[in-house]
Write an enzyme that holds these catalytic residues in place. Structure first.
Site, mmCIF file in Angstrom:
data_model
loop_
_atom_site.group_PDB
_atom_site.id
_atom_site.type_symbol
_atom_site.label_atom_id
_atom_site.label_comp_id
_atom_site.label_asym_id
_atom_site.label_seq_id
_atom_site.Cartn_x
_atom_site.Cartn_y
_atom_site.Cartn_z
ATOM 1 N N GLU A 7 -0.627 -5.616 3.063
ATOM 2 C CA GLU A 7 -1.269 -4.760 3.782
ATOM 3 C C GLU A 7 -0.404 -5.322 5.226
ATOM 4 O O GLU A 7 -0.952 -6.292 5.910
ATOM 5 C CB GLU A 7 -1.771 -4.309 3.842
ATOM 6 C CG GLU A 7 -2.562 -2.665 3.296
ATOM 7 C CD GLU A 7 -4.219 -3.026 3.078
ATOM 8 O OE1 GLU A 7 -4.354 -1.448 2.424
ATOM 9 O OE2 GLU A 7 -4.898 -3.365 4.031
ATOM 10 N N SER A 9 0.052 -1.347 0.193
ATOM 11 C CA SER A 9 0.020 0.274 -0.387
ATOM 12 C C SER A 9 1.019 1.423 -0.443
ATOM 13 O O SER A 9 2.338 1.343 0.750
ATOM 14 C CB SER A 9 -1.089 0.280 1.117
ATOM 15 O OG SER A 9 -1.604 1.357 1.253
ATOM 16 N N GLY A 10 0.470 2.428 -0.836
ATOM 17 C CA GLY A 10 1.488 3.671 -1.295
ATOM 18 C C GLY A 10 2.956 3.259 -1.743
ATOM 19 O O GLY A 10 3.122 3.543 -2.033
ATOM 20 N N GLY A 24 -2.620 -3.258 -2.194
ATOM 21 C CA GLY A 24 -1.157 -3.574 -1.888
ATOM 22 C C GLY A 24 -1.194 -4.564 -0.705
ATOM 23 O O GLY A 24 -2.575 -4.607 -0.203
ATOM 24 N N THR A 32 -1.438 2.397 -7.517
ATOM 25 C CA THR A 32 -2.227 3.300 -8.690
ATOM 26 C C THR A 32 -2.371 4.200 -9.964
ATOM 27 O O THR A 32 -2.718 4.331 -11.125
ATOM 28 C CB THR A 32 -3.501 4.151 -7.744
ATOM 29 O OG1 THR A 32 -4.072 2.838 -6.732
ATOM 30 C CG2 THR A 32 -4.439 4.798 -8.222
ATOM 31 N N SER A 49 -5.585 6.090 -0.797
ATOM 32 C CA SER A 49 -5.601 4.489 -0.737
ATOM 33 C C SER A 49 -6.471 3.784 -1.400
ATOM 34 O O SER A 49 -7.827 4.200 -1.093
ATOM 35 C CB SER A 49 -5.594 3.928 0.741
ATOM 36 O OG SER A 49 -4.803 2.635 0.602
ATOM 37 N N SER A 50 -6.267 2.536 -2.315
ATOM 38 C CA SER A 50 -6.862 2.275 -2.706
ATOM 39 C C SER A 50 -7.713 0.577 -1.994
ATOM 40 O O SER A 50 -7.130 0.121 -1.785
ATOM 41 C CB SER A 50 -7.116 1.394 -4.259
ATOM 42 O OG SER A 50 -5.914 1.845 -5.475
ATOM 43 N N ASN A 101 -1.115 5.423 2.753
ATOM 44 C CA ASN A 101 -1.137 5.990 1.608
ATOM 45 C C ASN A 101 -2.300 6.849 1.903
ATOM 46 O O ASN A 101 -3.186 6.478 2.059
ATOM 47 C CB ASN A 101 -1.550 5.267 1.170
ATOM 48 C CG ASN A 101 -1.300 5.202 -0.472
ATOM 49 O OD1 ASN A 101 -1.790 7.243 -0.506
ATOM 50 N ND2 ASN A 101 -1.514 4.543 -1.587
HETATM 51 N N1 LIG Z 1 5.266 8.054 -9.853
HETATM 52 C C1 LIG Z 1 5.022 8.923 -9.345
HETATM 53 N N2 LIG Z 1 5.502 10.059 -9.488
HETATM 54 C C2 LIG Z 1 5.023 10.407 -7.635
HETATM 55 N N3 LIG Z 1 4.183 10.619 -7.083
HETATM 56 C C3 LIG Z 1 4.178 9.186 -6.973
HETATM 57 C C4 LIG Z 1 3.692 7.873 -8.095
HETATM 58 N N4 LIG Z 1 3.483 7.106 -7.643
HETATM 59 C C5 LIG Z 1 3.415 7.416 -6.364
HETATM 60 N N5 LIG Z 1 3.257 8.513 -5.459
HETATM 61 C C6 LIG Z 1 3.000 9.095 -5.003
HETATM 62 O O1 LIG Z 1 2.204 7.918 -3.891
HETATM 63 C C7 LIG Z 1 1.204 8.053 -3.352
HETATM 64 C C8 LIG Z 1 0.550 6.901 -3.092
HETATM 65 O O2 LIG Z 1 0.537 6.071 -4.187
HETATM 66 P P1 LIG Z 1 -0.765 5.063 -5.085
HETATM 67 O O3 LIG Z 1 -1.688 5.605 -4.472
HETATM 68 O O4 LIG Z 1 -0.023 4.515 -6.662
HETATM 69 O O5 LIG Z 1 -0.170 3.878 -4.207
HETATM 70 P P2 LIG Z 1 -0.919 2.429 -4.255
HETATM 71 O O6 LIG Z 1 0.467 1.491 -4.220
HETATM 72 O O7 LIG Z 1 -1.856 2.527 -4.986
HETATM 73 O O8 LIG Z 1 -1.370 2.016 -3.005
HETATM 74 P P3 LIG Z 1 -2.745 1.422 -1.943
HETATM 75 O O9 LIG Z 1 -2.164 -0.298 -2.044
HETATM 76 O O10 LIG Z 1 -2.669 1.826 -0.883
HETATM 77 O O11 LIG Z 1 -3.892 1.890 -3.029
HETATM 78 C C9 LIG Z 1 0.080 9.300 -4.648
HETATM 79 O O12 LIG Z 1 -0.874 9.404 -3.655
HETATM 80 C C10 LIG Z 1 1.288 9.831 -5.318
HETATM 81 O O13 LIG Z 1 1.388 11.087 -4.336
HETATM 82 MG MG LIG Z 2 -4.451 2.210 -4.873
#
Ligand SMILES: Nc1ncnc2c1ncn2[C@@H]1O[C@H](COP(=O)(O)OP(=O)(O)OP(=O)(O)O)[C@@H](O)[C@H]1O
Ligand SMILES: [Mg+2]
Length: 1107
Positions: free
Chosen positions: A389, A107-108, A387, A112, A160-161, A157
């Site tokens: 957790e 997660s994070g 992701g 996404t 977070s999705s 996050n």
């Molecule tokens: N390539 C990137 N460039 C800039 N910031 C990023 C990038 N990837 C992720 N982030 C930052 O990290 C944060 C978390 O990313 P994201 O929501 O994609 O995580 P996730 O893997 O989908 O988590 P979850 O499993 O909780 O959904 C985003 O809100 C963004 O601020």
């Molecule tokens: Mg996500």
């Protein structure tokens, strides 16, 4: 020229972990750190992309970057998620291989975000057009909607999705997007009613309260203050850097783009509001007579408002929170709900309401974005699932989420390994199996149908009797105790009996990503996911279109007594389907790693990254990749890259690329065990070999650069020189041409001048000659003329002189003769010689005059008035006399020719002249007419024979005249006969005598002065004929008639002269009356002739046309 670059160029650390040397966890982490610190967040392991979350926005997602990576080979440029997206899109479009992009990480870690980058890249590079752009826009805009409803801030996050998402993007054969299908996996609905410390409910609640207008909030009966709602934790109601109000506007706009109707959006917001209201319901116990407590709603205001929003009857819902009806077979039992049960029911309703709303949203989006065609589509699936957790307190949701990640890890291991192995087999390379951790055993622990944890949970949920979370844990303790990845305090496995980190109500699973401790509390309930039927029926009864659809089981007509499927079962089934789906596609991996737990940029926590690297199995991934051969490349690009290292292959290799590579490696004396020739690729075992090649290439490139520079400079100078030379030749040629042209023009103009002078001179000369010649000719003519003139004059003079001389001679001779004669005869004629000479001379002159007159006599016509001019003045009298005599003589001669008859005629004419000349205007016209006398041929015409016989004397005149009728002035034709004694008037047609008048009875004749033919014969008073009255007649031959009448009178023996009366007004005696006949000049109406008109009894008016 296209610049060929490679990921090996300008590399920070190593772009592909396979090339790391030496390979160890430390070097691996160090490489990641080095790249991370240089903002190189992407690193490859072969075709797998490792993505480090930078926690800051980097300028590497621009349109220029998209163009840079478009249609480029995977290893051509430095590692980027776009390279992977491009590779996947191109093999989908060009090789017709369905693709899936598997994004994993905790997660994070940035899954996404990565999924969005992939989607936006594909949208940017695929086809364009109005329809295609609309589809793209809808696909991209589905993200903000789903994120608002399905994402929340967690400790890990901020976005977070809280649901799993798999999106199939569908393309046509050209690679243009047609639409998409989204599948969602198990929304973490427990969050609706309760959020762990430091976390938030789903974004939409905060966005609605912050961003909606006052008006909307009023309609939804909401208050902007978060603290008024029990379901919204106040801990972190606002998130740093997150503008909920702006997000709300984005979501509204996205919903509109995706195709939501305005009333649909309103319904959705009403449901969100209803969930918030639901959370505010509080219950109080109320004792009943049977001793049980019954729950009652404390403050009904929220309930009322919620019921108004959803169109539910308040009493029905109120009752559903106090009672519960259990139906079993034919029986229906209603039991009261205590306060705890009422709260449970409330939360269950809220969770269900929200999760069903979420599923409806996904379906509604699918409806909008689904492809409109049924033809075969190419598919690219993007998987962005929650992701892995590990929380302090992990419950059923984490268990499910981690299970899903476990499955994904397994598919990763299986596919990467299989892919690797398959490649070696495909390429004909010898291959020995590599040991790696396979997490299939953990998957089996969870999903095994017989003794898997999920199966145990379902069994427990379905089991009759008292079922609690504890009984479930007991069951696990017995069934899974032996499993090497299952840990529990009370399991038969004695080694955990003393493990105090493992509480009694928990079990622990050694996941591939680490050990996770799950608290069993709530497992059974969450798995059952029970919603009291009374509540679903109350919802079904709602007068709200959306709510009715969301609770179909509330329809009393379709009561289903079967237990609904458990959440665990449903999830396992959907994950199973997902895995099957993924296995049919070509996988592309993005392994997301978060560098720190603080959501901060620039912090690289080694331990955290190391942990992720371990559980993601990245080291194994590299090892597997390197076990056989660390690096592989198709022959063509390999030869292209290193051909400068060998003279045979540089600059061009004519044969097949493979042979070129063989020659190249042989030439470089690379040991044979360091590489293997595949069918289409060269496999390099050790990264050192590759670096050796790279180093050689670098050196060679430097030499080549110098060489190229040298050649280029030489070429440039030479070209410049040649250009200058060429230019000089051109300039010289131009100059020469110009100079020659000038010279030629000068010569030409000079020639022209000279020519013109010469021509002028010649012409003038010629002209002069011509003029001279002409003058000469003229002079000759003039001279000859003069000469001739002179000659002529001389001759004339001579002739004249001759003549003068002759004349003089004659005169002298005459004088001399005269003198001589006079001398001779002087003595004889001296006394009367002068008179005699005079007479002689007169005689001679007269003689000459008469002789001349004889010659010039005029004609014998009496009317000829000509007479020659007189020669001498003294003859004037005689000359006139002679003219008179000649005229008289001529007339006499003329007369002497006449016969008697003609003589009489002329006499008549003469008489007529005497009578009428200058007296009557008709006279001149009669002069030319011969007086014939008989105009009707009285003797010959048989018609008048009788008349002729009646007349005794010779007829002197016979003609037709008009007898004028006194009554109307009109004339009647009559034959007019005149003899010596009488005149007779007879009928013209019959010849019958109308009147016979002896001439003796005739006293006078009256005529007018004008040109008319009217004449009145007046009779003597008292004569026999007078009784009948005078005659008024008209004839064209009036002159002849009157003349004849007059001559008869004059010639008669009785000398009976008839008077001729010429006057324009005379009286005529008609029987008794005397009528005046008046002649007036004028234009008569009836034609040109003379008109006679009776004016009254006494007046006849004759109008005579003027001549
Ligand atoms: N390539 C990137 N460039 C800039 N910031 C990023 C990038 N990837 C992720 N982030 C930052 O990290 C944060 C978390 O990313 P994201 O929501 O994609 O995580 P996730 O893997 O989908 O988590 P979850 O499993 O909780 O959904 C985003 O809100 C963004 O601020
Ligand atoms: Mg996500």
């Amino acid at each position: 020229m296209e610049v060929k670059t490679s990921l090996l160029d300008n590399m920070i650390g190593v772009g592909d972990m396979v090339l790391i040397e030496p390979l160890s966890e430390d070097t691996f982490i160090e490489n990641l750190r080095k790249r991370f610190e240089h903002n190189e967040i992407y690193t490859y392991i072969g075709s797998v992309v490792i993505s480090m979350n930078p926690y800051k926005s980097l300028p590497i997602y621009t349109a220029e970057k998209v163009e840079e990576y478009r249609n480029r080979n995977f290893y051509e440029l430095s590692p980027h998620i776009y390279a992977l997206a491009d590779e996947a899109y191109r093999s989908l479009r060009d090789q017709d291989k369905d693709q899936c992009i598997l994004i994993t990480g905790e997660s994070g870690a940035g899954k996404t975000e990565a999924s969005k980058f992939v989607m936006s890249y594909v949208a940017a590079v695929c086809g364009k057009g109005q329809e295609v752009n609309k589809v793209k826009e809808q696909l991209l805009q589905s993200n903000p909607v789903l994120e608002a409803f399905g994402n929340a801030k967690t400790v890990r996050n901020d976005n977070s999705s809280r649901f799993g998402k798999y999106m199939d993007i569908e393309f046509d054969f050209k690679g243009d997007p047609l639409g998409g299908v989204i599948s969602n996996y198990l929304l973490e609905k427990s969050r609706v009613v309760k959020q762990p410390r430091g976390e938030r409910n789903f974004h939409i609640f905060y966005q609605l309260l912050s961003g909606a207008s006052d008006d909307t909030l009023k309609k939804l009966k909401l208050d902007r203050d978060f603290s008024k709602y029990n379901y919204l934790s106040l801990d972190s109601a606002t998130v740093n850097g997150l503008d909920d109000a702006a997000c709300f506007r984005t979501v509204r706009n996205a919903m509109q783009i995706v195709g939501f109707m305005e009333d649909e959006v309103q319904s959705v917001l009403e449901l969100v509001a209803a969930v918030l209201k639901l959370g505010n319901l509080e219950f109080k116990p109320e004792s009943r007579c049977n001793g049980f407590d019954e729950s009652r709603i404390k403050d009904k205001n929220d309930l009322k408002e919620m019921c108004e929003l959803l169109g539910i009857e308040q009493s029905v819902l109120e009752r559903a929170f106090s009672f519960r009806t259990v139906e079993a077979k034919m029986e229906k039992v209603s039991t009261t709900l205590n306060v705890a049960q009422a709260y449970y029911a409330r939360d269950a309703l809220a969770k269900n309401l929200y999760s069903r709303l979420f599923s409806w949203l996904v379906n509604r989006i699918n409806e909008s974005i689904k492809a409109q065609t049924k033809s075969r589509k190419k598919v690219m699936g993007v998987l962005d699932i929650y992701g892995f957790e590990i929380f302090e307190d992990n419950s059923f949701e984490q268990f499910i989420i981690n299970y899903c990640n476990e499955k994904l890890q397994q598919i990763f291991i299986e596919l990467t390994l299989r892919e690797e192995q398959e490649e070696y087999i495909r390429e004909g390379i010898e291959w020995t199996n590599i040991e790696y951790f396979n997490n299939a055993i953990i998957c089996d622990l969870i999903e095994n149908n017989k003794n898997g944890i999920l199966a145990m949970l379902d069994e427990e949920c379905l089991r009759p009797g008292t079922v609690t979370d504890e009984t479930f844990l007991d069951k696990l303790n017995t069934v899974c105790a032996e499993h090497q990845h299952f840990e529990s305090r009370q399991s038969k496995n004695s080694k955990f009996l003393t493990d105090h980190s493992l509480p009694h109500n928990c079990f622990r699973i050694q996941h591939y990503a680490g050990k996770v401790l799950y608290r069993v509390e709530g497992f059974v309930d969450k798995n059952n996911d029970l919603l009291y039927r009374d509540l679903s029926q109350a919802m079904y009864k709602a007068n709200h279109s959306l709510i009715k659809i969301l609770f179909p089981e509330g329809n009393p007509a379709k009561v289903n007594l079967k237990r609904p499927l458990t959440a665990g079962f449903q999830f396992r089934a959907s994950v199973g389907t997902l895995m099957k789906n993924l296995l049919t596609k070509n996988p592309n991996y993005i392994r997301c790693i978060k560098p720190n737990d603080k959501k901060a940029a620039h912090i690289f926590t080694d331990s955290l990254v190391c942990h992720q690297v371990r559980y993601l199995g990245l080291m194994e991934n590299v090892r597997v990749r390197r076990a056989g051969y660390a690096f592989r490349q198709a022959y063509e690009p390999c030869l292209e890259r290193y051909k400068m290292l060998c003279k045979q292959t540089w600059p061009h290799w004519k044969g097949p690329a493979r042979e070129g590579v063989e020659v190249l490696l042989k030439n470089l004396q690379v040991p044979a065990e360091e590489f293997a020739y595949g069918r289409s690729k060269i496999f390099i075992r050790n990264p050192r070999t590759l670096f050796f090649l790279e180093e050689k290439r670098r050196q060679c490139l430097e030499d080549l650069a110098t060489l190229i520079q040298k050649i280029y400079r030489g070429w440039k100078c030479r070209t410049h020189f040649l250009l200058l030379k060429k230019s000089q030749v051109v300039v010289a040629a131009w100059y020469r041409r110009f100079a020659q042209q000038k010279k030629y023009q000068n010569i030409r103009s000079s020639a022209l001048v000279v020519q013109s002078y010469i021509r002028g001179w010649k012409a003038r000369k010629l002209l002069r000659e011509l003029k001279h010649k002409k003058r000469c000719e003229e002079a000759v003519t003039t001279i000859s003329a003069y000469w001739h003139g002179t000659q002529a004059r001389r001759e004339l003079k001579l002739l004249k002189e001759e003549a003068r001389r002759k004349h003089a001679v004659a005169v002298i001779w005459a004088y001399w003769l005269g003198l001589k004669v006079r001398r001779e005869y002087r003595k004889f004629f001296r006394a009367n010689a002068g008179k005699k000479i005079y007479d002689f001379t007169i005689q001679r002159i007269m003689q000459k005059y008469f002789m001349g007159l004889k010659k010039t006599m005029p004609s014998m016509s009496p009317v000829d008035k000509s007479w020659p001019a007189r020669p001498y003045g003294f003859l004037d009298g005689m000359h006139q006399e002679l003219r008179r005599i000649f005229h008289l003589w001529r007339c006499k001669k003329y007369r002497s020719q006449f016969t008697e008859e003609k003589k009489a005629t002329y006499e008549e004419k003469l008489a007529a002249s005497e009578l009428f000349k200058d007296k009557k205007a008709l006279y001149p016209s009669s002069v030319g007419q011969p007086f014939k006398g008989d105009y009707v041929e009285i003797t010959k015409n048989p018609k008048y024979q009788k008349l002729n016989s009646l007349v005794e004397d010779k007829v002197l005149l016979a003609d037709v005249v008009s007898k004028i009728n006194r009554a109307n002035g009109k004339g009647a034709p009559r034959i007019f006969l005149l003899t010596k004694k009488s005149l007779v008037l007879a009928d013209q047609k019959t010849g019958q005598v109308k009147a016979s008048v002896p001439l003796l009875d005739l006293s006078s004749v009256s005529v007018s002065t004008q040109s008319d033919g009217f004449f009145a014969l007046k009779l003597k008073e008292g004569s026999t004929s007078a009784a009948k009255g005078d005659f008024l007649l008209s004839s064209d031959r009036l002159i002849e008639i009157i003349t004849k009448l007059h001559r008869i009178g004059a010639a008669s023996a009785e000398r009976n002269q008839i008077n001729i009366d010429i006057s324009d007004e005379f009286l005529v005696q008609f029987k008794q009356d005397k009528v005046c006949v008046k002649f007036i000049p004028g234009t008569p109406k009836n034609g040109n002739g003379v008109a006679c008109k009776r004016k009254n009894n006494r007046l006849l008016e004759v109008s005579v046309p003027s001549p």
